[in-house]
Every structure is written in C-alpha cells, then in structure tokens.
Write an enzyme that holds these catalytic residues in place. Structure first.
Site, mmCIF file in Angstrom:
data_model
loop_
_atom_site.group_PDB
_atom_site.id
_atom_site.type_symbol
_atom_site.label_atom_id
_atom_site.label_comp_id
_atom_site.label_asym_id
_atom_site.label_seq_id
_atom_site.Cartn_x
_atom_site.Cartn_y
_atom_site.Cartn_z
ATOM 1 N N ARG A 1 -2.724 0.882 1.243
ATOM 2 C CA ARG A 1 -2.053 2.174 1.431
ATOM 3 C C ARG A 1 -2.849 3.276 0.738
ATOM 4 N NH1 ARG A 1 2.188 1.020 -0.855
ATOM 5 N NH2 ARG A 1 3.378 0.398 0.987
ATOM 6 N N ASN B 1 -5.106 6.200 2.767
ATOM 7 C CA ASN B 1 -4.853 7.625 2.587
ATOM 8 C C ASN B 1 -6.094 8.354 2.105
ATOM 9 O OD1 ASN B 1 -1.942 8.749 2.883
ATOM 10 N ND2 ASN B 1 -1.716 6.622 2.238
ATOM 11 N N SER C 1 -0.706 -4.465 0.767
ATOM 12 C CA SER C 1 -0.212 -3.165 1.233
ATOM 13 C C SER C 1 -0.367 -2.119 0.149
ATOM 14 C CB SER C 1 1.260 -3.287 1.647
ATOM 15 O OG SER C 1 2.073 -3.486 0.514
#
Lengths: 256, 156
Positions: A192, A196, A188
């Site tokens: 992440r 983004n 994660s």
C-alpha cells in the site's frame, strides 16, 4: 511515447544498485533512509540536552505534539501500556513521513547531483522502493509474531492457524485461510505504501516530461495533493502497525 | 522482485532506528511530558490548597472581627456606666458640700444675729435707763437699781 521519454522514465525508476542477485543492495534507498533516520535521532539527541519542562518551544513543541498524537492512537487501540509499541509506532510514523516527503524534491535534483559523482541511476524516495516498504512491513510482521507468542505461547499461536475461522473440524481450510490472512497483512501493509509513493513519483516524472513553461501548474497541484498522500500514508502505516500488534497481543478469540 | 539484501538492511535499519528513537527522542520526551504533567497537577493542587487556606483565613477573620466588635461594645458599655457613676458621685459630693457650706453659713449668720441681738438689747437697756433717768430727773443710783436694770434688760 518518444524514445527520450521512455529512457527518462527508465533511468529515473532504476535504483542505484550495488552487487548482484541476493547480495544486491539499493544504496540510494538505504543511504537516504539512514540520512533521514540520523536526522531524527540527531534532532532528538540535540533536543535532549535542552528539553524544557515548562512551556515547550519550537521543534520540541512539534515533536511533543506528534508524540502525543501517536501515543493517543496507541492508547486508543492497545489495551495495556507497552514499552515497545509506542516507540515502534512513533519511529515508523516519523521515518516514513520523512522518506515520503523526499518525493516532494524536484525529480531531477538528487539524480543530477549524483550524476556529478558519476552515478547514473538514483531514486530519492526510499518508500517508492518496494524493498524499503516491504522491509518495514516484515519488521512489523516479526513484531506481531513476537506478540502472538507472548500472549498465547508458541503452541497457542500455532493453534490459531487451525481453529480459525471455522472451528477445529475444518482445520485444513482454516490453515489455508489463516496463512493467507497472515501473509496478506504485511504484504498489503508494505505494498500500500509502496504503491502510493510509486504512483506519486510516476506522476511527478510524467509532469517533468511536459514543456518547462507549463509543467509548474500540474506540478504545484500534484505536490499539494501529494502532501496529503505523504502524511496520510505515514499515518495509515502507523495505525495499521498498532492494529496488527494489538490484534496479535489480544487473547485468543478476541482478535477476530 | 527477488529477495535481496536491501530488504534485510532496511529491516535492521528500522530496528536500530526504533532503539535509537526510543533512547534519544521517545524516552526523554515522554519523561519531560510526564514531569510537566506532574508539575501542572501539583500546581493545581497547591492552588486548591491555597484557596482552602484563604477560605479558612476569611472565616477566622470574620470570627476575630465579631469578637472584637463584641469586646468594643462591652468596653463602650462599661465606659458609659463608669461615666454615669462618676457624674452621679460628683453630683452627690457637690450636693453634700453645698449643704455643708450652707449649714456653716447659716450657723455663722445665726451666731451673728444672736450677738447683734445681745448688743442691741444692751443698747436698748442703756437707752431705757437713760430715758428713765430723764423721766425721774434724778440719777438713779446704779447700785440701788441694779436689780431693776437687770430686770429691764432681761425683759427686752
């Protein structure tokens, strides 16, 4: 979408890859990563020769403020002073911040320059490449394992897989859950950041497809918004790194 | 996404970068900040020290001033007393001297009076004798009436 748009997107989302299979290397991500890393280190090296003990000026002031900011986060989360965690968090923050900021360059600038040298695919944002972000996250994962073993010993670390979260009698469930949890952390963390930055890049590419007399308006808006994302994602990566390490360094039972 | 060398290259890059950043940026910067922190703390401590010293000096100044004021009052007192003494002495001496002078003058005047009286007495006696001669129309034999003359003169 027209054929032109599809090929534009495809060509911009393909890394400059050397080699095949396992031995393939994303030369653009690595090269830009090295260049930005070198910029950080050289700044430090040049600055180190004329550090002012009095009132700091210019770049020293900026770096001191950033360092203090990172150090405050480390001290706030991590109980003891640690020689590794500070530099680790500081490096992660600066490097990721700079790599993210590459997203703000016009989408065609570096690819066009590369084309002059006969290179057809070039991505200028290393953190929009999952290999970079997962590499960073894996490094953090390795560090957390080191801290786990340092605080609990090898056996103690392995034991946490079986006694958490439901106690020793449900050890098969514990094992599965802890493994999932431990793997989810770096995954994660890396995804992440990748998600983004990839999304940011994608929107910039879509904006670049608009007619030139209109593209500047959403471009400016998205760049302004993305400026926030760039800083925020670097900050989040740094904070989570400190958190994971602090959890790993905590005595057994404190971490959960 | 297949695992590839890129992943490991980025991991190694990150590791190397941490080492270099620690060596050239984090280390020197934290050092310089710690030194600055110490210098500021030292400066503040020195300022505190100075303030204390100033307070002490002020106290001492007050003490010295009080002492000086006391001493000055004492001196003034002494001087006044001495002045009074000198004046008193001078007055006494002047009175003494005045008395002496007046006594001497009185003695001189007394002796002058006595002398004048003697002279006057002799004159009167002679005048009386002369008057008597006239009265008797005859020269009184000086030798014969020596005793008489003496007597007259003595009675005058």
């Amino acid at each position: 979408m027209s054929n032109h748009a599809v090929s534009f997107m495809e060509s911009h989302l393909k890394n400059l890859t050397l080699g095949h299979g396992f031995w393939s290397v994303h030369a653009d991500s690595i090269g830009i990563g090295w260049a930005l890393g070198a910029a950080i280190v050289l700044t430090g090296w040049f600055l180190g020769r004329r550090l002012e003990e009095g009132v700091p000026h210019g770049i020293q002031n900026v770096l001191e403020a950033l360092l203090e900011f990172v150090d405050d986060q480390v001290k706030g989360i991590f109980p003891a002073t640690d020689p590794l965690l500070g530099p680790l968090a500081f490096t992660a923050f600066l490097w990721i911040l700079l790599m993210n900021a590459m997203d703000l360059l016009p989408v065609d600038l570096l690819p066009d320059v590369a084309r002059l040298f006969g290179i057809h695919h070039f991505r200028s944002t290393p953190t929009a490449d999952p290999y970079t972000t997962l590499g960073l996250a894996l490094s953090v994962f390795v560090v957390t394992i080191y801290y786990h073993i340092r605080s609990k010993g090898v056996f103690g670390y392995l034991k946490t897989f079986f006694v958490h979260p439901f106690g020793p009698y449900l050890f098969p469930i514990n094992f599965v859950m802890t493994v999932v949890e431990e793997i989810a952390k770096p995954l994660s963390l890396g995804l992440r950041l990748f998600g983004n930055m990839f999304a940011g890049e994608l929107v910039f590419l879509l904006i670049a497809l608009l007619p030139w007399w209109f593209a500047w308006a959403p471009g400016v808006l998205w760049a302004a918004f993305h400026l926030l994302v760039i800083t925020l994602q670097a900050f989040i990566f740094m904070i989570l790194t400190i958190m994971y390490v602090a959890m790993a360094a905590a005595e057994e039972g404190d971490a959960h | 996404m297949a695992i590839s060398l890129t992943l490991f290259v980025q991991m190694v890059t990150f590791a190397v970068l941490i080492v270099l950043v620690n060596r050239y940026l984090w280390g020197p910067l934290t050092d310089v900040m710690a030194r600055r922190r110490k210098r500021i703390a030292d400066g503040l401590a020195a300022a505190e020290e100075g303030r204390k010293a100033l307070d002490q000096a002020r106290e001492r100044e007050e003490e010295i001033l009080a002492l000086a004021r006391e001493r000055a009052a004492e001196l003034l007192d002494q001087a006044e007393r001495r002045a009074r003494e000198i004046i008193e002495e001078a007055r006494e001496r002047a009175a003494e001297e005045g008395a002496q002078i007046s006594a001497r003058l009185k003695a001189e005047a007394d002796s002058e009076i006595t002398r004048l009286r003697e002279a006057l007495r002799a004159d009167v006696a002679r005048l009386a004798l002369l008057g008597a001669e006239r009265v008797v129309e005859r020269e009184i034999d000086a030798r014969l009436h020596e005793r008489l003359l003496q007597d007259v003169a003595g009675r005058l």
